[in-house]
Design an enzyme around this catalytic site. Structure first.
Site, PDB file in Angstrom:
ATOM      1  N   GLN A 343      32.898   8.481  18.763  1.00 33.61           N
ATOM      2  CA  GLN A 343      31.646   7.949  18.211  1.00 33.61           C
ATOM      3  C   GLN A 343      30.461   8.221  19.143  1.00 33.61           C
ATOM      4  OE1 GLN A 343      31.836   6.724  15.207  1.00 33.61           O
ATOM      5  NE2 GLN A 343      29.677   6.196  14.936  1.00 33.61           N
ATOM      6  N   GLU A 370      58.695   4.633  22.371  1.00 38.19           N
ATOM      7  CA  GLU A 370      59.391   3.630  23.189  1.00 38.19           C
ATOM      8  C   GLU A 370      59.196   2.211  22.658  1.00 38.19           C
ATOM      9  OE1 GLU A 370      59.435   4.146  27.408  1.00 38.19           O
ATOM     10  OE2 GLU A 370      59.274   6.324  27.217  1.00 38.19           O
TER      11      GLU A 370
END
Length: 390
Positions: A343, A370
């Site tokens: 942005q 994980e």
């Protein structure tokens, strides 16, 4: 592509040796890793030469004992090394974390003879490891794995398929979890499988939205014969070994996430100071300044969280809850910070001419590996409320 360069991170390290180590790692990362990261990720090239260099430099075995070729470094230091490597290129930082994870079962649960035979080459001999727990039908529910190991005299024969394996197809050794008993977590055993074992193969790498330089592939075990001397821990102990490794591995993911977020912040800072609109740098506009302030705050908080968990591990205290919190918070931070970095750069942030669009694609993966962040919330709640809570 503009190169604004990283800003030094203020670190509080326990020893002068650790400070020298972080300086060495930072210099190596910015000299050898960062300059080629964008091109190699775009072409999907795995930097095996970089991992050979890290091995020669003693950076693949930092948290393991010096007697076996490790670096004898506390997790507090090791994780900050991962952060620096991930800031230069996530494929490298995450790869070091996965390699360390794949060494854990042997280092923590192997016999003295097993450690003496295998660990030196794994830690400093140029080998690269992979960790094989997930399967096509057993991801978050890892205890439901179906890969089976059947006793055959003084050996075991492994059959099955592992999925989502980082370094699948290129690893020199695989820590494999297979079912040797009944259904459920108590019927699983760990094995150290050579990468060139007959019957072991890999599918084509997955086509991913990010981290294209890091191969992720299914690994097939078709009658792979492994001597009992490569069984790690007791029969049926494998799932406990896997969870123990994941606690430490989640801290590795957290550190990598902070490194990636730091790289995104550095890029956003450089751009905001250089880019001019309405006659002045965009860094002068409050909307941009507030975005940058929030990004920096989230990164500092994430770094403090993973380091607090690491210090608990170094002290020998339980850190399961803190590891899950660190993985959850730091990877969410990486997602938010990379989104905000795009942005800040506006339209340029959406192009491949600047690195932040790659950082954004890479950050999403960290919320999944994980243990998804939904799994982390389950772990945290169970730790707070007790295992019987729903």
């Amino acid at each position: 592509m503009p190169d604004y360069g990283p800003r030094p991170v203020e670190r509080h390290l326990p020893t002068e040796e650790a400070r020298d180590l972080l300086t060495l790692v930072r210099d190596l990362a910015q000299r050898e890793i960062a300059p080629v990261a964008a091109d190699e990720e775009a072409t999907g090239r795995f930097p095996r030469d970089t991992f050979a260099l890290l091995s020669r430099s003693g950076l693949l075995g930092l948290p393991y004992p010096g007697a076996y070729g490790g670096g004898d470094q506390p997790y507090e230091v090791y994780l900050q090394v991962l952060e620096e490597l991930a800031a230069a290129r996530l494929t490298v930082g995450l790869g070091v974390s996965v390699h360390s994870l794949s060494c854990h079962a042997l280092a923590a649960y192997g016999t003295d003879e097993q450690r003496g035979t295998h660990l030196p080459d794994m830690l400093g001999g140029g080998l690269l490891g992979a960790y094989c727990l997930s399967e096509p039908s057993a991801g978050s529910d890892a205890a439901a794995l179906r890969t089976r190991a059947v006793r055959a005299g003084d050996a075991w024969v492994l059959e099955g398929t592992k999925a989502w394996i980082t370094h699948g197809g290129i690893a020199d050794f695989y820590t494999v979890f297979a079912r040797t008993g009944d259904a459920g977590p108590r019927g699983i055993t760990a094995f150290l499988v050579p990468g060139d074992a007959p019957g072991l193969g890999a599918a084509a790498p997955e086509r991913k939205m990010g981290m294209k330089g890091s191969p992720t592939a299914q690994v097939h075990l078709d009658g792979v014969r492994v001597p009992d001397t490569r069984r790690l821990g007791a029969e049926g102990q494998g799932f406990a070994i896997a969870l123990d490794a994941l606690d430490a591995g989640r801290l590795g993911i957290a550190a990598c996430a902070v490194g990636l977020a730091q790289a995104a912040l550095d890029a956003a800072l450089g751009y905001a100071l250089e880019r001019r609109q309405f006659g002045r740098p965009v860094a002068d506009f409050q909307g941009v300044r507030f975005l940058i302030a929030d990004m920096a705050t989230r990164i500092e908080a994430g770094r403090a969280l993973y380091l607090a968990a690491a210090r608990r591990r170094d002290e020998g205290a339980s850190f399961t809850r803190q590891a899950a919190m660190a993985k959850l918070s730091c990877t969410d931070t990486a997602m938010q910070v990379t989104t905000d970095a795009v942005q800040v750069l506006g339209g340029y942030g959406y192009t491949a001419d600047f690195p932040v669009e790659r950082y954004l694609r890479e950050a999403k993966m960290l919320q999944i590996v994980e243990g998804t962040n939904q799994i982390q919330r389950i772990v945290i709640a169970r730790q707070l409320l007790g295992p019987e809570s729903r």
